[in-house]
Design an enzyme around this catalytic site. Sequence first.
Site, PDB file in Angstrom:
ATOM      1  N   LYS A 163       0.867  -1.192   0.000  1.00 47.83           N
ATOM      2  CA  LYS A 163       0.000   0.000   0.000  1.00 47.83           C
ATOM      3  C   LYS A 163       0.892   1.226   0.000  1.00 47.83           C
ATOM      4  O   LYS A 163       2.042   1.165   0.444  1.00 47.83           O
ATOM      5  CB  LYS A 163      -0.870   0.023   1.254  1.00 47.83           C
ATOM      6  CG  LYS A 163      -2.087   0.925   1.128  1.00 47.83           C
ATOM      7  CD  LYS A 163      -3.213   0.181   0.432  1.00 47.83           C
ATOM      8  CE  LYS A 163      -4.483   1.000   0.343  1.00 47.83           C
ATOM      9  NZ  LYS A 163      -5.635   0.123   0.020  1.00 47.83           N
TER      10      LYS A 163
ATOM     11  N   ASP B 285      -6.793   4.155  -4.938  1.00 48.46           N
ATOM     12  CA  ASP B 285      -7.429   3.998  -3.624  1.00 48.46           C
ATOM     13  C   ASP B 285      -8.143   5.329  -3.344  1.00 48.46           C
ATOM     14  O   ASP B 285      -8.526   6.011  -4.295  1.00 48.46           O
ATOM     15  CB  ASP B 285      -6.385   3.637  -2.556  1.00 48.46           C
ATOM     16  CG  ASP B 285      -7.004   3.072  -1.285  1.00 48.46           C
ATOM     17  OD1 ASP B 285      -7.436   1.916  -1.294  1.00 48.46           O
ATOM     18  OD2 ASP B 285      -7.082   3.802  -0.276  1.00 48.46           O
TER      19      ASP B 285
HETATM   20  N1  GLU Z   1      -7.192   0.123  -3.331  1.00 52.64           N
HETATM   21  C1  GLU Z   1      -7.954  -1.068  -3.573  1.00 52.64           C
HETATM   22  C2  GLU Z   1      -8.004  -1.906  -2.316  1.00 52.64           C
HETATM   23  O1  GLU Z   1      -7.881  -1.421  -1.221  1.00 52.64           O
HETATM   24  C3  GLU Z   1      -7.473  -1.832  -4.802  1.00 52.64           C
HETATM   25  C4  GLU Z   1      -6.071  -2.335  -4.751  1.00 52.64           C
HETATM   26  C5  GLU Z   1      -5.569  -2.911  -6.063  1.00 52.64           C
HETATM   27  O2  GLU Z   1      -6.349  -2.952  -7.010  1.00 52.64           O
HETATM   28  O3  GLU Z   1      -4.397  -3.291  -6.108  1.00 52.64           O
HETATM   29  O4  GLU Z   1      -8.254  -3.093  -2.351  1.00 52.64           O
END
Ligand code: GLU
Length: 417
Positions: A107, A147
């Site tokens: 993240k 996100d």
């Molecule tokens: N931000 C999204 C999540 O929290 C998607 C993450 C992604 O697609 O890698 O799952």
Amino acid sequence: MADTSLNPYIRAQQSFKEAVDTLGLEPAVFDILKQPLRTFEVAVPFIRDDGTLQVFTGYRVQHNDALGPTKGGLRFHPDVTADEVKALAMWMTVKCALLGLPYGGGKGGIACDVDQLSDREIERLSREYIRAVSLVIGPDKDIPAPDVSTNPQIMAWMVDEYSRIRGENTFGLITGKPLVIGGSAGRVAATGRGLVFATRQLATALGLDFAQSRVAVQGFGNVGSVAAEIAASLGAKMVAVSDKDGGLYNPDGIDMADLLEYKRTHRALAGYPQADPISNHELLELPVDILFPAALENQITADNAHNIQARIVGEGANGPTTPEADAILFEKGVMVVPDVLGNAGGVTVSYFEWVQNQTRFYWSEQEINGRLEEYMARAMAEMHKMHERYGVTLRKAAYLVATERLAQAMRVRGWLT
Ligand code: GLU
């Protein structure tokens, strides 16, 4: 912070600890999972439109890569902290393992307020962030995605910057891109679609007809607005919605097509004439069948969990329910579709996008949606089996599935001995 349960990093650690203990795994599994393998904190300097230099703090966290390269979104939000990003990366590890994706959890984010920045400033900031982390990300290393407050356009600037640094188009670096540069059909709607799909499946199992249900949605971003639209298209009555400025309530139902049109023209929900204004707090406690918290962390806490009237809480946001609230909801018989499954549709279609980029062969939206349902249903079934076997909440069951898989990978890779 007085209530440690509000620190998502401590919560994520506790969840892994419980799972390792329940499964009777070797303590080394927790010793590895309790913190990220790598945490990068970077200074992101960029030029404002008025020519001055501003420096924001950015993060990229790679929690665990036993199952594959790390994967997870990038958020632009004033409340981004190292602990928050670490927790979010840990939740991505659980999501990817639960869904059976060949990824670990990562993240990232920048502590900033996008409302104070022009589009050009957001572009420069995004490109500078990629320069700052370019050595530690990559299609086989760590793959970002959108996100909170990031979107396909931002992903496009980022993949462009990385491709310039590398001297070659590297579309597999990032997912959630616009279609024309390797994005996937169905990616924008994937998180909301997956949330509705998982929640409808649970409703059916509980004997609740989704098409007859009354629904409230907190958050009207990429997850909440899509979930609301899809739920309405399946016949559910949308009685309340909200964004960060507040909510709208109409017990007779709000027409989603009309509201989305209003939002497009006014760029806000506030002032919509066919519903009464309510606060975000009030929305959570409305008499509904299904509640979708699809905004930020720590919305359902020990303070308001007793007042939740919904039969099912489908978590679109990451970490909207604190552990104390989880226990209260469990006692009250409120079923929670945990975030690690509820919003995993996004990363699942991100995986499909990455596969398409790597193979340069693109699928139809129908194929994407069909495969998404397959992956979600499989994870739901595995989670449900653990729920019955150990008599724990669906969230704890999800951690059991994920932790068992992670432990197996770490064991065969020789990390535990
Ligand atoms: N931000 C999204 C999540 O929290 C998607 C993450 C992604 O697609 O890698 O799952």
